[in-house]
Motif scaffolding. Structure first.
Motif, short mmCIF file in Angstrom:
data_model
loop_
_atom_site.label_atom_id
_atom_site.label_comp_id
_atom_site.label_asym_id
_atom_site.label_seq_id
_atom_site.Cartn_x
_atom_site.Cartn_y
_atom_site.Cartn_z
N GLY A 38 0.82 -1.22 0.00
CA GLY A 38 0.00 0.00 0.00
C GLY A 38 0.85 1.26 0.00
O GLY A 38 0.55 2.24 -0.68
N LYS A 39 1.93 1.23 0.77
CA LYS A 39 2.83 2.39 0.83
C LYS A 39 3.54 2.57 -0.51
O LYS A 39 3.71 3.69 -0.98
CB LYS A 39 3.84 2.23 1.96
CG LYS A 39 4.62 3.50 2.23
CD LYS A 39 5.38 3.47 3.51
CE LYS A 39 4.49 3.87 4.66
NZ LYS A 39 5.24 4.15 5.88
N GLN A 72 2.36 1.75 -3.45
CA GLN A 72 1.36 2.31 -4.38
C GLN A 72 1.16 3.80 -4.13
O GLN A 72 1.06 4.59 -5.07
CB GLN A 72 0.04 1.55 -4.23
CG GLN A 72 -1.01 1.98 -5.23
CD GLN A 72 -2.31 1.20 -5.06
OE1 GLN A 72 -2.36 0.17 -4.40
NE2 GLN A 72 -3.36 1.71 -5.66
N GLU A 73 1.11 4.18 -2.86
CA GLU A 73 0.93 5.59 -2.51
C GLU A 73 2.11 6.43 -3.02
O GLU A 73 1.93 7.50 -3.60
CB GLU A 73 0.79 5.73 -1.00
CG GLU A 73 0.18 7.02 -0.56
CD GLU A 73 -0.12 7.01 0.93
OE1 GLU A 73 0.83 7.11 1.73
OE2 GLU A 73 -1.30 6.92 1.30
N GLU A 95 2.05 7.04 -6.76
CA GLU A 95 1.14 8.11 -7.18
C GLU A 95 1.84 9.47 -7.16
O GLU A 95 1.64 10.30 -8.03
CB GLU A 95 -0.10 8.15 -6.28
CG GLU A 95 -1.04 6.98 -6.51
CD GLU A 95 -2.19 6.96 -5.52
OE1 GLU A 95 -2.54 8.02 -4.95
OE2 GLU A 95 -2.75 5.86 -5.31
N TYR A 96 2.68 9.69 -6.15
CA TYR A 96 3.39 10.96 -6.04
C TYR A 96 4.52 11.07 -7.07
O TYR A 96 4.88 12.17 -7.47
CB TYR A 96 3.97 11.15 -4.64
CG TYR A 96 2.92 11.41 -3.58
CD1 TYR A 96 2.20 12.60 -3.55
CD2 TYR A 96 2.66 10.46 -2.60
CE1 TYR A 96 1.23 12.83 -2.58
CE2 TYR A 96 1.70 10.70 -1.62
CZ TYR A 96 0.99 11.88 -1.62
OH TYR A 96 0.04 12.11 -0.66
N ASP A 127 -6.89 8.54 10.52
CA ASP A 127 -7.59 9.43 9.60
C ASP A 127 -9.00 9.83 10.05
O ASP A 127 -9.39 11.00 9.90
CB ASP A 127 -7.66 8.82 8.19
CG ASP A 127 -6.31 8.83 7.48
OD1 ASP A 127 -5.31 9.27 8.08
OD2 ASP A 127 -6.26 8.38 6.31
N SER A 148 -9.30 11.18 -2.23
CA SER A 148 -7.86 10.89 -2.24
C SER A 148 -7.08 12.04 -2.88
O SER A 148 -5.97 12.34 -2.47
CB SER A 148 -7.56 9.56 -2.93
OG SER A 148 -8.03 9.58 -4.25
N LYS A 187 -6.75 14.71 -0.12
CA LYS A 187 -5.83 14.25 0.91
C LYS A 187 -4.39 14.28 0.39
O LYS A 187 -3.48 14.68 1.11
CB LYS A 187 -6.21 12.84 1.38
CG LYS A 187 -5.33 12.36 2.53
CD LYS A 187 -5.69 10.97 2.99
CE LYS A 187 -4.67 10.47 3.99
NZ LYS A 187 -4.78 9.07 4.30
N ASN A 188 -4.18 13.86 -0.86
CA ASN A 188 -2.83 13.86 -1.44
C ASN A 188 -2.23 15.26 -1.49
O ASN A 188 -1.02 15.41 -1.39
CB ASN A 188 -2.82 13.24 -2.83
CG ASN A 188 -2.95 11.73 -2.81
OD1 ASN A 188 -2.86 11.10 -1.75
ND2 ASN A 188 -3.17 11.14 -3.95
N SER A 205 -2.18 16.55 2.82
CA SER A 205 -1.63 15.69 3.88
C SER A 205 -0.14 15.93 4.08
O SER A 205 0.54 16.50 3.23
CB SER A 205 -1.85 14.22 3.54
OG SER A 205 -0.93 13.80 2.54
N ARG A 246 2.16 13.71 3.95
CA ARG A 246 2.91 13.00 2.91
C ARG A 246 2.89 13.81 1.60
O ARG A 246 3.91 13.94 0.93
CB ARG A 246 2.33 11.60 2.71
CG ARG A 246 3.17 10.73 1.81
CD ARG A 246 2.84 9.24 1.95
NE ARG A 246 3.38 8.72 3.21
CZ ARG A 246 2.63 8.33 4.25
NH1 ARG A 246 1.33 8.36 4.19
NH2 ARG A 246 3.21 7.90 5.35
#
Length: 193
Positions: A12-13, A15-16, A19-20, A149, A166, A169-170, A173, A175
């Protein structure tokens, strides 16, 4: 494509982070599960540096690591670097935090995300920290997100992280803010193989 090892075993991390880092010429790969790095730092940035450097040296590849968590003012910064270990599940962690906070009127808190990138030699070439300020609600709100969250409310958005899309949040947040600072410098990196 150049390989960038993500110093986590959590897909999951990865994948996150992907995205960035969209549009950059890097292929993100999870570190091997058997390569365990003990987080002995006392700050988020120390742990991110430790993980990135250790994984880079062990695999002789570029590596990226992050360390993040929640710091609550009224709890003297707890749970801090122990955010993920504050309970057995997300619900346990939320319940423990709310119990410890009790009726305290000071609900100020911040999410912190530290990111470090290491050369294969273990030398850190980039590091940054993103901070998102908010408040702890007395009960969870929203269906999205994970961890804390549902109780982390961001006044500027009038939503908890769990209520945000999302995309939102992106952007707001901890991150998202850390990657926003990191990306311009990351794009300029001179990479040697």
């Amino acid at each position: 494509m150049k390989k960038l090892i993500v110093a986590t075993s959590n897909p999951g991390k990865l994948q996150e982070m992907q995205e960035y880092l969209t549009g950059l010429n890097w292929e993100l790969v999870l570190k091997p599960a058997e390569l365990e790095i003990e987080e002995t730092g006392v700050t988020f940035i120390e742990n991110a540096i430790l993980k990135a450097s250790s994984v880079a040296k062990a695999l002789d590849k570029w590596a990226i690591a992050d360390d993040s968590g929640l710091a609550v003012d009224a709890l003297n910064g707890a749970p801090g670097i122990y955010s993920a270990r504050y309970g057995k599940s997300d619900l346990d962690r939320i319940n423990r935090l709310l119990k410890e906070l009790g009726n305290n009127q000071n609900r100020q808190a911040k999410f912190i995300c530290a990111i470090a990138i290491s050369r294969p030699s273990g030398s850190i070439v980039l590091q940054t920290e993103g901070i998102c300020h908010g408040e702890i609600l007395s009960e969870p709100r929203g269906d999205g997100g994970f961890g804390y969250d549902p109780i982390f409310y961001v006044p500027s958005q009038q939503q908890t992280f769990a209520e945000m899309s999302s995309e939102t949040k992106n952007k707001v947040s901890h991150r998202g803010l850390a990657f926003e600072q990191l990306l311009p410098k990351f794009k300029e990196l001179k990479v040697d193989y």
